[in-house]
Design a protein around this motif. Structure first.
Motif, PDB file in Angstrom:
ATOM      1  N   HIS A 285      44.010  52.865  33.568  1.00 50.27           N
ATOM      2  CA  HIS A 285      43.963  52.311  32.217  1.00 50.27           C
ATOM      3  C   HIS A 285      42.559  51.928  31.759  1.00 50.27           C
ATOM      4  O   HIS A 285      42.197  52.111  30.612  1.00 50.27           O
ATOM      5  N   ARG A 286      41.758  51.374  32.698  1.00 44.83           N
ATOM      6  CA  ARG A 286      40.475  50.769  32.303  1.00 44.83           C
ATOM      7  C   ARG A 286      39.511  51.807  31.735  1.00 44.83           C
ATOM      8  O   ARG A 286      39.130  52.748  32.406  1.00 44.83           O
ATOM      9  N   SER A 349      51.836  54.072  34.847  1.00 42.36           N
ATOM     10  CA  SER A 349      51.139  52.819  35.123  1.00 42.36           C
ATOM     11  C   SER A 349      50.857  52.640  36.610  1.00 42.36           C
ATOM     12  O   SER A 349      49.927  51.963  36.991  1.00 42.36           O
ATOM     13  N   HIS A 350      51.644  53.281  37.454  1.00 42.93           N
ATOM     14  CA  HIS A 350      51.496  53.096  38.897  1.00 42.93           C
ATOM     15  C   HIS A 350      50.124  53.615  39.334  1.00 42.93           C
ATOM     16  O   HIS A 350      49.879  54.818  39.378  1.00 42.93           O
ATOM     17  N   LEU A 351      49.257  52.668  39.671  1.00 46.07           N
ATOM     18  CA  LEU A 351      47.867  53.024  39.932  1.00 46.07           C
ATOM     19  C   LEU A 351      47.735  53.996  41.091  1.00 46.07           C
ATOM     20  O   LEU A 351      48.461  53.899  42.079  1.00 46.07           O
ATOM     21  N   GLY A 384      40.179  51.825  39.922  1.00 44.65           N
ATOM     22  CA  GLY A 384      39.789  50.418  39.880  1.00 44.65           C
ATOM     23  C   GLY A 384      39.508  49.983  41.302  1.00 44.65           C
ATOM     24  O   GLY A 384      40.008  50.581  42.258  1.00 44.65           O
ATOM     25  N   ASP A 385      38.709  48.945  41.462  1.00 45.51           N
ATOM     26  CA  ASP A 385      38.343  48.540  42.827  1.00 45.51           C
ATOM     27  C   ASP A 385      39.549  48.029  43.606  1.00 45.51           C
ATOM     28  O   ASP A 385      39.739  48.376  44.780  1.00 45.51           O
ATOM     29  N   ALA A 386      40.408  47.233  42.967  1.00 45.79           N
ATOM     30  CA  ALA A 386      41.566  46.696  43.693  1.00 45.79           C
ATOM     31  C   ALA A 386      42.519  47.816  44.079  1.00 45.79           C
ATOM     32  O   ALA A 386      43.039  47.853  45.194  1.00 45.79           O
ATOM     33  N   ALA A 387      42.733  48.738  43.169  1.00 49.44           N
ATOM     34  CA  ALA A 387      43.672  49.832  43.436  1.00 49.44           C
ATOM     35  C   ALA A 387      43.132  50.757  44.522  1.00 49.44           C
ATOM     36  O   ALA A 387      43.876  51.207  45.399  1.00 49.44           O
ATOM     37  N   ASN A 418      35.000  46.393  38.792  1.00 50.36           N
ATOM     38  CA  ASN A 418      34.690  45.183  38.009  1.00 50.36           C
ATOM     39  C   ASN A 418      34.934  43.907  38.824  1.00 50.36           C
ATOM     40  O   ASN A 418      34.953  42.816  38.286  1.00 50.36           O
ATOM     41  N   ILE A 420      37.329  42.568  40.297  1.00 48.73           N
ATOM     42  CA  ILE A 420      38.545  41.772  40.165  1.00 48.73           C
ATOM     43  C   ILE A 420      39.705  42.733  39.908  1.00 48.73           C
ATOM     44  O   ILE A 420      39.511  43.798  39.316  1.00 48.73           O
ATOM     45  N   GLY A 421      40.893  42.365  40.372  1.00 49.18           N
ATOM     46  CA  GLY A 421      42.096  43.145  40.065  1.00 49.18           C
ATOM     47  C   GLY A 421      43.094  42.208  39.422  1.00 49.18           C
ATOM     48  O   GLY A 421      43.629  41.330  40.095  1.00 49.18           O
ATOM     49  N   PHE A 422      43.280  42.337  38.139  1.00 47.56           N
ATOM     50  CA  PHE A 422      44.145  41.436  37.365  1.00 47.56           C
ATOM     51  C   PHE A 422      43.598  40.010  37.503  1.00 47.56           C
ATOM     52  O   PHE A 422      42.599  39.676  36.874  1.00 47.56           O
ATOM     53  N   HIS A 487      42.471  40.521  32.184  1.00 48.79           N
ATOM     54  CA  HIS A 487      42.952  41.831  32.627  1.00 48.79           C
ATOM     55  C   HIS A 487      43.183  42.754  31.437  1.00 48.79           C
ATOM     56  O   HIS A 487      42.808  43.920  31.434  1.00 48.79           O
TER      57      HIS A 487
HETATM   58  C1  TPP Z   1      50.866  50.384  41.960  1.00 46.01           C
HETATM   59  C2  TPP Z   1      50.618  49.322  40.940  1.00 46.01           C
HETATM   60  N1  TPP Z   1      50.783  48.039  41.258  1.00 46.01           N
HETATM   61  C3  TPP Z   1      50.559  47.081  40.346  1.00 46.01           C
HETATM   62  C4  TPP Z   1      50.169  47.402  39.084  1.00 46.01           C
HETATM   63  C5  TPP Z   1      49.928  46.310  38.042  1.00 46.01           C
HETATM   64  N2  TPP Z   1      48.492  46.279  37.727  1.00 46.01           N
HETATM   65  C6  TPP Z   1      48.010  46.904  36.660  1.00 46.01           C
HETATM   66  S1  TPP Z   1      46.344  46.813  36.585  1.00 46.01           S
HETATM   67  C7  TPP Z   1      46.266  45.894  37.965  1.00 46.01           C
HETATM   68  C8  TPP Z   1      44.934  45.434  38.492  1.00 46.01           C
HETATM   69  C9  TPP Z   1      44.135  46.597  38.919  1.00 46.01           C
HETATM   70  O1  TPP Z   1      42.897  46.173  39.363  1.00 46.01           O
HETATM   71  P1  TPP Z   1      41.745  47.223  39.568  1.00 46.01           P
HETATM   72  O2  TPP Z   1      42.245  48.379  40.340  1.00 46.01           O
HETATM   73  O3  TPP Z   1      40.577  46.515  40.137  1.00 46.01           O
HETATM   74  O4  TPP Z   1      41.450  47.750  38.101  1.00 46.01           O
HETATM   75  P2  TPP Z   1      40.983  46.916  36.819  1.00 46.01           P
HETATM   76  O5  TPP Z   1      42.208  46.558  36.030  1.00 46.01           O
HETATM   77  O6  TPP Z   1      40.254  45.723  37.294  1.00 46.01           O
HETATM   78  O7  TPP Z   1      40.116  47.844  36.067  1.00 46.01           O
HETATM   79  C10 TPP Z   1      47.519  45.666  38.482  1.00 46.01           C
HETATM   80  C11 TPP Z   1      47.794  44.858  39.686  1.00 46.01           C
HETATM   81  C12 TPP Z   1      50.049  48.771  38.781  1.00 46.01           C
HETATM   82  N3  TPP Z   1      49.740  49.190  37.568  1.00 46.01           N
HETATM   83  N4  TPP Z   1      50.248  49.712  39.715  1.00 46.01           N
END
Ligand code: TPP
Length: 968
Positions: A285-286, A349-351, A384-387, A418, A420-422, A487
């Motif tokens: 999404h970002r 949406s599933h990262l 994303g860094d968290a994903a 960035n 941070i994750g959420f 977020h």
């Molecule tokens: C598999 C999965 N789990 C949870 C979510 C809910 N979610 C959407 S964005 C996000 C944070 C992601 O953090 P990061 O990967 O760092 O990307 P950022 O939003 O910081 O750009 C979460 C937990 C999701 N979309 N997909």
């Protein structure tokens, strides 16, 4: 240049070194620890020095010579046998030690070894001190291994020349100060490079060479710097504008990571120069909206129209659609006269779930272009860094990167880090030092970069592209940045990260930082920047005004490779043309049984092939595997490529397929399906790695880019598809509805209750049926080889594409009654959604009709014959979705006085029961017969799909068959 003539080790002035060296080679412990370190350090440097002397293998002619070192003489395990033959004499030693005393040479050697250790430490750990975090929140302390004092260098050592043999591109010798400066600028600036984990010397040397000589920095031209600024101005300007005009609307903006846009542009531009013509992008999404507009050139007007609530699709289009930050797009971009087709895959949406899909798409496009070098089509995956740190699919996808069946010649991974994750900070979301550690499983180089420095971002993007094109391997860019808002834009980050967000609040934007720098360096004036801002603002205002009138163009879903395909017709008109002439069937059948002359076939296989041939020749008893191979072989002969991937698919989990024959003497392979006809298409069967989501996602991606190949994924046992549920839910069953993207993928899922315990019995048929709606796919449980044959061919021999879920057999693979005749594949035949009663019963007498699907049919028929029952008919529903209402009605109306039973071997809460219950009722409703509803006969509700006890299974199975055949 010969060793004896040139090596300082064997030079005229230091015979004692030669002797020491010989001693060291014989036994490293035979020399002082100081000398040992020296020789060891040289050995460690050997790769570098070799590269320096020869020129790296990728350099033209490999001619650059630095220092007087012949690599052949350097110590390494490989040339230890030179022991004692150092009779060399004559050549000049490095100036630094020429004519020196033993003591002086010893001191020089000591300096050299220490300097090498320091250099090596920077190459390995310099990134730990790089200035990566724009917010400065990451504490950087001098790492012990990066401190010259650790190697015994003191205050007086900074300006003494040290022999370093051209390391770091500094020449034969350099002072500690020069070495330090170069190391700090190369490894600890705005870029941190991790590459010393790579075992391939060429790749390692390439990175080293690419960064050290230029201190990991590109001197951009004024024009180049202005172009970078413009990209940043646009990226930031769009986010700001959306923030003001659509307050609080979710956009997952780039605010804080704007450098992504010039980074991506650089990848496309440099890629174009290096032969790339097609780029497939997957991203979360970002920053997606910004990417859609600024990289894929979606118009501002179209974007604003979506923000105003209108659909992205033309009104007449069907489907449920998706939110704007999940939509895909494609465009032709031109760079320096080169056109590059860029497509952004739609994603759920599933990262990270889109990763393997993008890889599969890229592979299909490479196959279409015959891009065997994989230099024209490339994938970019953003994360994303968290994903990236958290999702298992990242590892699954990376693992595919160098496997023959899935290789795409390297992906550029771009992490928008960035920090941070959420609301979760890195300390809570990963155990390693970086979010990119996982990429080391494929030894990918990792380029960490400070996102506040767009020039460094563009620089690493360029290096990443060159590396990918040169080595055809994955590489990672990890852009440290921050997230200015929560977020999403309506989230309040101060609730959870007040300190971080205080810092962010006070932090100048990427554009402000960069513009100020360019102004300070005289590249632009503040008036220039203001003008860029104003011009953008004008463009955005105009587009916003036009947005209210905006109408999306026609949908693009049946263009390009999809041209000629159509929206699926009504239920009854879907058979396609699947029958095949007997002559071709026999020719293909014979080819399946052939091995080349001299091929040392396994004896059992040879016997099986003889049997198979007999079934083709007699036209009787054609088994499941042969039916399958005939479907594939005939498609291939008709120029349709066939691709199957799954665990152990070549042989087949149940040793039934043997699509790859293995020579028993030399293990060479022969694939009969690639020899069925002279001008045939290619059959590819791939034993996949042991993952499900990654491989299934890949095949879905392949199939979404190539409608004209039969693409199949096979689960080892059907239950293992659980691990790929996200791909099933979010792509396969819903992709057409969400994104107007058809797909003809086939999923083969072994299913059947045979006493193998809870997991291996059930492919969870109920889940696929629950997901069935809006004509989204097909779910079938074929019970004859011929029906399976027609179902497979039907996928390719009609005018539309739908995914196909097949419950495939296990014990039926060898069941004497689960066979077809050749005529069943021949003229006049087609896929049968319902198979009627096969035995001769007096229709009028029938008191019960058993409806069933799958293996239980054979148990029922066998027992009925044994009991000589004539008043119970058994019908098989071979296709459960789309449900064949009218056909079933026709069949049932033959039995006006019968009750209708649904019999299944699965527990009542599983299998097809809940799905067929009301549908059978609906089919019965229009008929003038006695039965109004089906009666359930099967296992009772259960938490686990099947018993673990084989004996209990047999008892249960006999019981349900008995109940089905017993009329009260
Ligand atoms: C598999 C999965 N789990 C949870 C979510 C809910 N979610 C959407 S964005 C996000 C944070 C992601 O953090 P990061 O990967 O760092 O990307 P950022 O939003 O910081 O750009 C979460 C937990 C999701 N979309 N997909």
């Amino acid at each position: 240049m010969r060793a004896e003539q040139t090596s300082f080790l064997f030079g005229a002035n230091a015979p004692f070194i030669e002797e020491l060296y010989a001693r060291y080679l014989g036994d490293p412990n035979a020399v002082d620890s100081e000398w040992r370190t020296f020789f060891e350090a040289l050995a460690e440097q050997q790769g570098d020095v070799l590269a320096e002397v020869r020129g790296a293998s990728w350099a033209p002619n490999g001619t650059r010579v630095i220092g007087a070192v012949d690599p052949e003489t350097l110590p390494s395990p490989a040339n230890r046998n030179v022991k004692g033959n150092g009779k060399a004499n004559g050549a000049a030693a490095p100036a630094l030690i020429a004519g020196q005393t033993e003591e002086a040479i010893r001191a020089a050697a000591h300096d050299t070894s220490r300097a090498f250790l320091l250099i090596r430490s920077y190459r390995i750990r310099g990134h730990l001190e790089a200035d990566l975090d724009p917010l400065g929140l990451i504490k950087r302390e001098l790492h012990r291994e990066l401190d010259p004092a650790t190697y015994g260098f003191g205050d007086n050592d900074w300006d003494r020349p040290i022999l370093i043999f051209g390391s770091l591109g500094l020449g034969e010798s350099a002072t500690l100060r020069q070495i330090w400066d170069r190391l700090r600028r190369t490894y600890c600036g705005k870029i941190g490079v991790e590459y010393m984990h790579i075992s391939d010397p060429d790749q390692k040397a390439w990175i080293q060479e690419r960064i050290e000589h230029i201190e990991n920095h590109t001197e951009f031209t004024v024009e180049g710097r202005r172009a970078i600024l413009e990209r940043v101005v646009e990226a930031e300007g769009l986010e700001r504008y959306l923030g003001v005009k659509f307050v609080g609307t979710k956009r997952f903006g780039l605010d804080g990571s704007e450098s992504l846009i010039p980074g991506l542009e650089q990848i496309l531009k440099r890629g174009g120069q290096l032969g790339i013509r097609d780029v497939v992008i997957g991203m979360p999404h970002r920053g997606r909206l910004n990417t859609l507009v600024h990289v894929l050139h979606k118009s501002y007007t179209a974007l604003f129209s979506e923000f105003q609530g209108r659909s992205s699709q033309p009104e007449e289009m069907r489907g449920s659609g998706d939110v704007k930050y999940h939509l895909g797009a494609s465009a032709d971009r031109e760079f320096d006269g080169t056109t590059i087709h860029v497509s952004l895959a739609p994603n759920p949406s599933h990262l990270e779930a889109v990763n393997p899909v993008v890889l599969g798409k890229a592979r299909a496009k490479q196959d279409q272009r015959n891009d065997t070098e994989r230099s024209q089509v490339m994938a970019i995956l953003m994360h994303g860094d968290a994903a990236f740190a958290g999702q298992g699919l990242v590892a699954e996808s990376l693992d595919l990167s160098d496997l023959g069946g899935y290789r795409i010649g390297g992906t550029i991974h771009y992490v928008v880090n960035n920090q941070i994750g959420f609301t979760t900070l890195p300390t809570y979301s990963r155990s390693g030092p970086y979010c990119t550690e996982v990429a080391k499983i494929v030894q990918a180089p990792i380029l960490h970069v400070n996102g506040d420095d767009p020039e460094s971002v563009v620089h690493v993007s360029r290096i990443a592209t060159e590396y990918r094109q040169h080595f055809k391997r994955d590489i990672v860019i990890d852009m440290f940045c921050y997230r200015r808002h929560g977020h999403n834009e309506s989230d309040e980050p101060m609730f959870t990260q007040p300190l971080m967000y205080k810092e962010i609040g006070a932090h100048k934007t990427v554009k402000e930082v960069y513009a100020a720098r360019l102004e300070a360096e005289g590249v632009v004036t503040s008036a220039d920047v203001a003008q860029l801002d104003a011009a953008l603002r004008e463009k955005l205002d105009k587009a916003l005004e036009a947005a209210t009138q905006y109408k999306p163009n026609k949908a693009d879903w049946l263009e390009g490779r999809w041209a000629g395909l159509t929206v699926a017709p009504g239920e009854e008109d879907r058979k396609g043309v699947t029958a095949v002439d007997l002559e071709r069937l026999v020719a293909v059948g014979h080819a399946l049984c052939e091995a080349p002359k001299g091929f040392d076939l396994n004896r059992k296989i040879a016997r099986q092939l003889q049997e198979k041939r007999k079934t083709i020749d007699t036209g009787e008893n054609i088994d499941w595997a042969t039916g399958e191979a005939l479907a594939w072989g005939t498609l291939l002969a008709e120029s349709t490529p066939v691709r199957l991937s799954g665990q152990d698919s070549g042989r087949g989990t149940f040793s039934q397929r043997h699509s790859v024959l293995v020579d028993q003497t030399n293990e060479s392979k022969y694939i009969p399906l690639n020899h069925v006809a002279p001008e045939q298409a290619r059959f590819e069967v791939i034993d996949s790695p042991l993952n499900e989501a990654g491989v299934l996602g890949f095949e879905y991606g392949y199939s979404s880019a190539e409608p004209n190949a039969l693409v199949m994924w096979e689960a080892q046992f059907g239950d293992f598809a659980n691990g790929a549920q996200v791909i099933i839910d979010q792509f396969i069953c819903s992709g057409e509805s969400k994104w107007l993207r058809m797909n003809g993928l086939v999923m083969l899922l072994p299913h059947g209750y045979e006493g193998q315990g809870p997991e291996h019995s059930s492919a969870r048929l109920e889940r696929y049926l629950q997901l069935s709606a809006e004509d989204n796919w097909q779910v079938i449980v074929p019970t004859t080889p011929a029906n399976y044959f027609h179902a497979l061919r039907r996928q390719m021999r009609r005018s539309f594409r739908k995914p196909l879920v097949v419950m495939t057999p296990k014990s039926l693979l060898r069941h004497k009654d689960c066979v077809s005749t050749l005529a069943d594949f021949g003229p006049g035949t087609s896929f049968r959604r319902i198979l009627a009663e096969t035995d001769k019963l007096g229709d009028a007498k029938v008191r019960r009709v058993i409806l069933c699907s799958g293996k239980v049919y054979f148990d029922l028929v066998a027992e009925r014959r044994k009991r000589k029952i004539e008043d119970i008919a058994i019908l098989r529903i071979e296709q459960l979705y789309p449900f064949p209402f009218s056909r079933l009605g026709v069949r049932l109306s033959q039995y006006p006085d019968a009750e209708v039973v649904w019999c299944q071997e699965e527990p009542e809460n599983m299998g097809a029961w809940h799905f067929v219950d009301r549908r059978i009722e609906r089919a019965l409703a229009g008929l003038n017969i006695k039965a109004a509803r089906p009666i359930y006969i099967g296992r009772p509700e259960a938490a686990s799909p099947a018993t673990g006890s084989a004996r209990t299974h047999v008892k249960e199975q006999a019981d349900l068959v008995d109940r089905a055949l017993t009329i009260a």
